[in-house]
Design an enzyme around this catalytic site. Sequence first.
Site, PDB file in Angstrom:
ATOM      1  N   ASP A  74       0.777  -1.338  -0.153  1.00  0.00           N
ATOM      2  CA  ASP A  74       0.024   0.068   0.049  1.00  0.00           C
ATOM      3  C   ASP A  74       0.915   1.299  -0.022  1.00  0.00           C
ATOM      4  O   ASP A  74       1.964   1.191   0.503  1.00  0.00           O
ATOM      5  CB  ASP A  74      -0.832   0.087   0.941  1.00  0.00           C
ATOM      6  CG  ASP A  74      -0.292  -0.367   2.250  1.00  0.00           C
ATOM      7  OD1 ASP A  74       0.875  -0.904   2.600  1.00  0.00           O
ATOM      8  OD2 ASP A  74      -1.078   0.123   3.520  1.00  0.00           O
ATOM      9  N   GLU A 132      -0.794  -2.330   5.066  1.00  0.00           N
ATOM     10  CA  GLU A 132       0.283  -2.368   6.117  1.00  0.00           C
ATOM     11  C   GLU A 132      -0.192  -0.741   6.857  1.00  0.00           C
ATOM     12  O   GLU A 132       0.166  -0.917   8.272  1.00  0.00           O
ATOM     13  CB  GLU A 132       1.753  -2.301   5.819  1.00  0.00           C
ATOM     14  CG  GLU A 132       2.696  -2.406   6.978  1.00  0.00           C
ATOM     15  CD  GLU A 132       2.964  -1.314   7.587  1.00  0.00           C
ATOM     16  OE1 GLU A 132       3.013  -1.228   8.877  1.00  0.00           O
ATOM     17  OE2 GLU A 132       3.287  -0.255   6.820  1.00  0.00           O
ATOM     18  N   GLU A 133      -0.200  -0.016   6.166  1.00  0.00           N
ATOM     19  CA  GLU A 133      -0.508   1.373   6.878  1.00  0.00           C
ATOM     20  C   GLU A 133      -1.798   1.471   7.553  1.00  0.00           C
ATOM     21  O   GLU A 133      -1.840   2.760   8.317  1.00  0.00           O
ATOM     22  CB  GLU A 133      -0.436   2.579   5.858  1.00  0.00           C
ATOM     23  CG  GLU A 133       0.865   2.396   4.900  1.00  0.00           C
ATOM     24  CD  GLU A 133       2.271   2.940   5.551  1.00  0.00           C
ATOM     25  OE1 GLU A 133       1.998   3.319   6.921  1.00  0.00           O
ATOM     26  OE2 GLU A 133       3.064   3.053   4.935  1.00  0.00           O
ATOM     27  N   ARG A 171      18.476  -6.563  14.279  1.00  0.00           N
ATOM     28  CA  ARG A 171      18.090  -6.740  15.743  1.00  0.00           C
ATOM     29  C   ARG A 171      17.189  -7.943  16.023  1.00  0.00           C
ATOM     30  O   ARG A 171      16.286  -8.457  15.385  1.00  0.00           O
ATOM     31  CB  ARG A 171      17.164  -5.442  16.030  1.00  0.00           C
ATOM     32  CG  ARG A 171      17.206  -5.224  17.624  1.00  0.00           C
ATOM     33  CD  ARG A 171      16.357  -4.079  18.011  1.00  0.00           C
ATOM     34  NE  ARG A 171      15.755  -3.862  19.308  1.00  0.00           N
ATOM     35  CZ  ARG A 171      16.309  -3.401  20.522  1.00  0.00           C
ATOM     36  NH1 ARG A 171      17.486  -2.828  19.988  1.00  0.00           N
ATOM     37  NH2 ARG A 171      15.970  -3.420  21.466  1.00  0.00           N
ATOM     38  N   HIS A 355       7.370   8.729   4.775  1.00  0.00           N
ATOM     39  CA  HIS A 355       6.065   9.464   4.516  1.00  0.00           C
ATOM     40  C   HIS A 355       6.227  10.977   4.466  1.00  0.00           C
ATOM     41  O   HIS A 355       5.188  11.577   4.459  1.00  0.00           O
ATOM     42  CB  HIS A 355       5.150   9.346   6.071  1.00  0.00           C
ATOM     43  CG  HIS A 355       5.027   7.777   6.185  1.00  0.00           C
ATOM     44  ND1 HIS A 355       3.749   7.628   7.225  1.00  0.00           N
ATOM     45  CD2 HIS A 355       5.402   6.603   6.011  1.00  0.00           C
ATOM     46  CE1 HIS A 355       3.829   5.997   7.404  1.00  0.00           C
ATOM     47  NE2 HIS A 355       4.610   5.765   6.393  1.00  0.00           N
TER      48      HIS A 355
HETATM   49 NI    NI Z   1       6.358   1.162   5.474  1.00  0.00          NI
END
Ligand code: NI
Length: 385
Positions: A74, A132-133, A171, A355
């Site tokens: 997305d 996902e957002e 990580r 973003h």
């Molecule tokens: Ni992203």
Amino acid sequence: MTLQQETAEWVVQQRRYLHAHPELSHQETETKEYVKQQLEIMGLETYSMTGKDIIGVLRGDRAGKTIAIRSDMDALPILEQTGLPFASKNENVMHACGHDGHMAILLGVARLLADRSSDIAGTLLFVFQHAEEELPGGATELVEAGLLDGIDAIFGYHLWQPIPAGVIGVREGPTMAGADRFSFTIQGKGGHGSMPQDTIDPTLVMSAVILQIQSIISRSLSPSEEAVLSIGELRSGSNYNIIPDSAYASGTVRYFHKEASEHIKKRLHAIIDGVCQAYGATFELDYQHGDPPLDNDPQLTAFMERQAKQLVEEKQVTRIDGIMGSEDFAYYSTEIPASYIFLGIGHEDRPYGHHHPKFDIDESVLATGVELFTESLLTYMEENR
Ligand code: NI
């Protein structure tokens, strides 16, 4: 292995096409169709669990585990300002997070592995996930639809602007934060600004609450426990001489351990309650848990770290700090062994973060991603069959 020029160029073309045709969360219809077409041209079977995602299946000639690798699809409601020749053709929609690059990488891996079934032990699933957002996001829907049934492990990645281009960040354990949201209304008693004695001033009560809740992280969590509480929205009153009836605020909580989230929620309630009682006000609190923390499986992540060190110089692989942003890949990581890594794209010529309307990626990193995951998937399946 160095990626052949032709493959590297093909991957960049995919990214540019997808960048020019972004779609918002839950509306990735054309993106999904495009990806499906590409996978089928490669000879992969495809299916969808929710109608919004698309999954390519690659069966190896030899028995082994079922391993998934996921890309999101997305874009964001942003008016693009990069001026790139392949800038968004959809007004107010932009791939400003790098998900176009994620798809290009995954298509590149699928294309390289498509005719190597004799080298594959087990089954590979290329998961192109929608939304996902958004909350609730595509990962929740896919987990509920049963995506993970029969999958032994899942890999994911993000192109990552805070890390320099060429560097790979890893990580283990909690890696991206869990994200909760809350809002509350304080009900006082409105009146004339000149006669506060007849009112319960919700603005004053709200001010006291906001100051007090900042003590939650600093005074009631362990200093070694990383967490954030931020108020992002505050509304009270409409005119200079009117004491309003109520005040409203909303905010976000970020954390790495579920217990921390529960504790913050409890303290938030207790402080608002206590302050309101002291002033004679009442309140309503709405607290919602969002994405859980993304928990990287130590073994799987150590494996990815070794693979990365074989591909790029050892010093180019770095252990990163926990990231306070959230990511719905986290839902997979709470169910099965998962590893999510970060492919650096930062560069002084591209200072714009994720973003941002001028966000752009270093396209040379796409080839790194393709090489890394092509080799990693083959090796992992070989070593774990
Ligand atoms: Ni992203």
